[in-house]
Write a protein that holds these residues in place. Structure first.
Motif, PDB file in Angstrom:
ATOM      1  N   MET A  51       5.846 -24.167  -0.675  1.00  0.00           N
ATOM      2  CA  MET A  51       5.481 -25.277  -1.425  1.00  0.00           C
ATOM      3  C   MET A  51       4.605 -24.620  -2.688  1.00  0.00           C
ATOM      4  SD  MET A  51       2.275 -27.728  -0.244  1.00  0.00           S
ATOM      5  CE  MET A  51       2.780 -28.135   1.300  1.00  0.00           C
ATOM      6  N   SER A  52       4.879 -25.358  -3.867  1.00  0.00           N
ATOM      7  CA  SER A  52       4.524 -25.268  -4.965  1.00  0.00           C
ATOM      8  C   SER A  52       3.048 -25.205  -5.114  1.00  0.00           C
ATOM      9  CB  SER A  52       5.143 -25.964  -6.146  1.00  0.00           C
ATOM     10  OG  SER A  52       4.219 -25.918  -7.361  1.00  0.00           O
ATOM     11  N   ASP A  53       2.368 -24.140  -5.292  1.00  0.00           N
ATOM     12  CA  ASP A  53       0.575 -24.181  -5.210  1.00  0.00           C
ATOM     13  C   ASP A  53      -0.112 -25.210  -6.173  1.00  0.00           C
ATOM     14  OD1 ASP A  53       0.688 -22.161  -3.432  1.00  0.00           O
ATOM     15  OD2 ASP A  53       0.225 -20.644  -4.969  1.00  0.00           O
ATOM     16  N   SER A  54       0.643 -25.433  -7.349  1.00  0.00           N
ATOM     17  CA  SER A  54       0.171 -26.513  -8.287  1.00  0.00           C
ATOM     18  C   SER A  54       0.353 -27.717  -7.765  1.00  0.00           C
ATOM     19  CB  SER A  54       0.811 -26.442  -9.660  1.00  0.00           C
ATOM     20  OG  SER A  54       2.205 -26.411  -9.571  1.00  0.00           O
ATOM     21  N   ALA A  55       1.678 -28.170  -7.142  1.00  0.00           N
ATOM     22  CA  ALA A  55       1.960 -29.298  -6.610  1.00  0.00           C
ATOM     23  C   ALA A  55       1.013 -29.782  -5.523  1.00  0.00           C
ATOM     24  CB  ALA A  55       3.443 -29.379  -6.197  1.00  0.00           C
ATOM     25  N   SER A  56       0.736 -28.744  -4.547  1.00  0.00           N
ATOM     26  CA  SER A  56      -0.111 -28.959  -3.442  1.00  0.00           C
ATOM     27  C   SER A  56      -1.473 -29.342  -3.831  1.00  0.00           C
ATOM     28  CB  SER A  56      -0.116 -27.665  -2.643  1.00  0.00           C
ATOM     29  OG  SER A  56      -0.986 -27.505  -1.327  1.00  0.00           O
ATOM     30  N   ARG A  57      -1.996 -28.537  -4.768  1.00  0.00           N
ATOM     31  CA  ARG A  57      -3.235 -28.947  -5.371  1.00  0.00           C
ATOM     32  C   ARG A  57      -3.232 -30.294  -5.841  1.00  0.00           C
ATOM     33  NH1 ARG A  57      -2.951 -23.548  -7.045  1.00  0.00           N
ATOM     34  NH2 ARG A  57      -2.437 -23.968  -9.364  1.00  0.00           N
ATOM     35  N   ALA A  58      -2.306 -30.615  -6.821  1.00  0.00           N
ATOM     36  CA  ALA A  58      -2.266 -31.939  -7.376  1.00  0.00           C
ATOM     37  C   ALA A  58      -2.265 -33.191  -6.268  1.00  0.00           C
ATOM     38  CB  ALA A  58      -0.995 -32.005  -8.278  1.00  0.00           C
ATOM     39  N   LEU A  59      -1.623 -33.001  -5.202  1.00  0.00           N
ATOM     40  CA  LEU A  59      -1.718 -33.876  -4.087  1.00  0.00           C
ATOM     41  C   LEU A  59      -2.912 -33.916  -3.304  1.00  0.00           C
ATOM     42  CD1 LEU A  59      -0.202 -35.626  -1.949  1.00  0.00           C
ATOM     43  CD2 LEU A  59       0.323 -33.696  -0.668  1.00  0.00           C
ATOM     44  N   ASP A 102      -2.666 -41.460 -16.011  1.00  0.00           N
ATOM     45  CA  ASP A 102      -3.527 -40.498 -16.034  1.00  0.00           C
ATOM     46  C   ASP A 102      -3.626 -39.886 -14.856  1.00  0.00           C
ATOM     47  OD1 ASP A 102      -4.059 -40.801 -18.734  1.00  0.00           O
ATOM     48  OD2 ASP A 102      -5.850 -42.016 -18.375  1.00  0.00           O
ATOM     49  N   THR A 103      -3.572 -40.733 -13.644  1.00  0.00           N
ATOM     50  CA  THR A 103      -3.785 -40.372 -12.368  1.00  0.00           C
ATOM     51  C   THR A 103      -2.691 -39.351 -11.868  1.00  0.00           C
ATOM     52  OG1 THR A 103      -5.230 -42.139 -11.773  1.00  0.00           O
ATOM     53  CG2 THR A 103      -4.259 -40.909  -9.870  1.00  0.00           C
ATOM     54  N   PHE A 104      -1.419 -39.736 -12.042  1.00  0.00           N
ATOM     55  CA  PHE A 104      -0.274 -39.322 -11.479  1.00  0.00           C
ATOM     56  C   PHE A 104       0.311 -38.162 -12.532  1.00  0.00           C
ATOM     57  CE2 PHE A 104      -0.817 -42.729  -8.464  1.00  0.00           C
ATOM     58  CZ  PHE A 104      -0.611 -41.941  -7.385  1.00  0.00           C
ATOM     59  N   ALA A 105       0.012 -38.071 -13.708  1.00  0.00           N
ATOM     60  CA  ALA A 105       0.715 -37.153 -14.700  1.00  0.00           C
ATOM     61  C   ALA A 105       0.525 -35.433 -14.028  1.00  0.00           C
ATOM     62  CB  ALA A 105       0.306 -37.380 -16.136  1.00  0.00           C
ATOM     63  N   PRO A 106      -0.393 -35.217 -13.602  1.00  0.00           N
ATOM     64  CA  PRO A 106      -0.701 -33.846 -13.177  1.00  0.00           C
ATOM     65  C   PRO A 106       0.338 -33.733 -11.897  1.00  0.00           C
ATOM     66  CG  PRO A 106      -2.969 -34.917 -13.524  1.00  0.00           C
ATOM     67  CD  PRO A 106      -1.905 -35.986 -13.772  1.00  0.00           C
ATOM     68  N   LEU A 107       0.373 -34.581 -11.006  1.00  0.00           N
ATOM     69  CA  LEU A 107       1.583 -34.167 -10.222  1.00  0.00           C
ATOM     70  C   LEU A 107       3.075 -34.275 -10.714  1.00  0.00           C
ATOM     71  CD1 LEU A 107       2.251 -34.126  -7.046  1.00  0.00           C
ATOM     72  CD2 LEU A 107       2.643 -36.685  -7.006  1.00  0.00           C
ATOM     73  N   GLY A 108       3.461 -35.080 -11.717  1.00  0.00           N
ATOM     74  CA  GLY A 108       4.532 -34.828 -12.502  1.00  0.00           C
ATOM     75  C   GLY A 108       4.640 -33.584 -13.033  1.00  0.00           C
ATOM     76  N   ARG A 109       3.653 -32.923 -13.918  1.00  0.00           N
ATOM     77  CA  ARG A 109       4.001 -31.940 -14.384  1.00  0.00           C
ATOM     78  C   ARG A 109       3.899 -30.642 -13.415  1.00  0.00           C
ATOM     79  NH1 ARG A 109      -0.252 -34.159 -17.982  1.00  0.00           N
ATOM     80  NH2 ARG A 109      -1.768 -33.097 -16.716  1.00  0.00           N
ATOM     81  N   ALA A 110       3.100 -30.836 -12.255  1.00  0.00           N
ATOM     82  CA  ALA A 110       3.465 -29.761 -11.264  1.00  0.00           C
ATOM     83  C   ALA A 110       4.713 -29.894 -10.640  1.00  0.00           C
ATOM     84  CB  ALA A 110       2.183 -30.144 -10.171  1.00  0.00           C
ATOM     85  N   LEU A 111       5.424 -30.903 -10.550  1.00  0.00           N
ATOM     86  CA  LEU A 111       6.755 -30.860  -9.731  1.00  0.00           C
ATOM     87  C   LEU A 111       7.768 -30.315 -10.549  1.00  0.00           C
ATOM     88  CD1 LEU A 111       6.497 -34.502  -7.884  1.00  0.00           C
ATOM     89  CD2 LEU A 111       6.188 -31.961  -6.932  1.00  0.00           C
ATOM     90  N   ASP A 112       7.398 -30.281 -12.133  1.00  0.00           N
ATOM     91  CA  ASP A 112       8.372 -30.109 -12.945  1.00  0.00           C
ATOM     92  C   ASP A 112       8.310 -28.200 -12.914  1.00  0.00           C
ATOM     93  OD1 ASP A 112       9.011 -32.086 -14.177  1.00  0.00           O
ATOM     94  OD2 ASP A 112       7.515 -32.106 -15.713  1.00  0.00           O
ATOM     95  N   LYS A 113       7.257 -27.624 -12.345  1.00  0.00           N
ATOM     96  CA  LYS A 113       7.308 -26.196 -12.223  1.00  0.00           C
ATOM     97  C   LYS A 113       7.739 -25.900 -10.748  1.00  0.00           C
ATOM     98  CE  LYS A 113       3.067 -26.074 -15.006  1.00  0.00           C
ATOM     99  NZ  LYS A 113       1.588 -26.094 -14.985  1.00  0.00           N
TER     100      LYS A 113
END
Length: 299
Positions: free
Chosen positions: A1-9, A201-212
């Protein structure tokens, strides 16, 4: 699992619990509409509780929500031994179909320039207030207390059945009229747009994390998908889905729909993997959807 995506979730789940009181029954409706109905409409309570626990919702709250939805006629329950399975009741099928059409629609509707205009009965009371709410849910805006209208498009579906004393017109607007200004007032678009901006604003961080990196844990992907659609659903059902020529310039709804489409596409694969593990009442995996979930927003 992507660490950044997990944190965003985890941040999204924190945000979900820090806002207004959670209506678990409404989240259940989202999950059935988005994930269960395309797979035949039946889900084991144990599978639902597993997903809800990932969202930090207690099993007792889930059981209470299922009892309420069953008592209200939204769901029916099938009990086999110690296991309970739930499916959508026939009475709710039309409402789910209408909601899905508006949530997953393409960005813009094709429009002939015609409008549906409905004049309410002159009767007053609770019945008329309920009718107003029903019409707003069906995409109508109010230009007066008794006159509602909406663009007459294929995506808007059928005209509503008339009630006693109501009159329905198919009409067009004089070219000199400011259609965009009328639309903004009749549908209170300022408030809708503010909610879209907050969603971005709320979901953009998840979008960026899933790009990685992907959110490869199937249960976590399903949890993220459920939160995404649950939050977006509330705005999509208030958005009248205007043709481009009626949409306010710089409308944030387009950016929100682009974001939700991108995130949904990246979550589709792993979240469907989790659904593949859910049993039906015949102790077999629930069936696969008959269309590509990843392409649901018309990507």
């Amino acid at each position: 699992m992507s660490d950044s995506a997990s944190r965003a979730l985890e941040v999204l789940i924190d945000d979900f619990h820090s806002g207004e009181r959670i209506r678990v029954w409404s989240l259940v409706i989202t999950i059935f509409g988005d994930a269960v109905i395309p797979r035949g409409g039946e889900l084991w309570l144990g599978s639902l509780q597993e997903l809800m626990e990932r969202l930090r919702i207690e099993p007792s709250a889930v059981r209470a929500a299922m009892s309420r939805l069953t008592a209200d006629g939204w769901l029916t329950r099938l009990r086999l031994g110690r296991k309970s399975f739930y499916r959508l009741a026939e009475a709710g099928e039309a409402e789910f179909e209408e909601a899905a059409r508006r949530i997953y629609r393409p960005h813009h509707s094709e429009w002939s320039g015609k409008w549906l205009m409905l004049s309410l009965s002159t009767d007053t009371g609770e019945g008329r207030e309920a009718r107003r709410r029903q019409l707003r849910s069906a995409g109508f805006g109010a230009i007066s207390p008794t006159v509602f209208l909406r663009p007459d498009t294929m995506e808007n579906g059928r005209a509503p059945a008339l009630q006693t004393g109501e009159v329905l017109f198919h009409s067009s607007l004089d070219p000199a009229s400011d259609a965009r200004q009328m639309v903004a007032q009749a549908w209170q678009l300022g408030e809708v747009e503010a909610h879209y901006s907050e969603f971005i604003d709320t979901f953009a961080p998840l979008g960026r994390a899933l790009d990685k990196g992907v959110l490869s844990d199937p249960l976590s992907a399903m949890a993220a998908r459920s939160l995404l659609i649950h939050r977006f659903r509330r705005m999509a059902l208030r958005d009248p889905a205007f043709p481009e020529e009626l949409t306010p310039e710089g409308w944030r709804g387009e950016a929100a729909r682009t974001l939700v489409s991108s995130i949904y596409r990246k979550l589709a694969g792993p979240s469907e993997t989790w659904l593949d593990t859910c049993p039906n009442s015949h102790e077999r995996p629930i069936r696969k959807p008959e269309f590509d979930i990843a392409e649901r927003f018309g990507n």
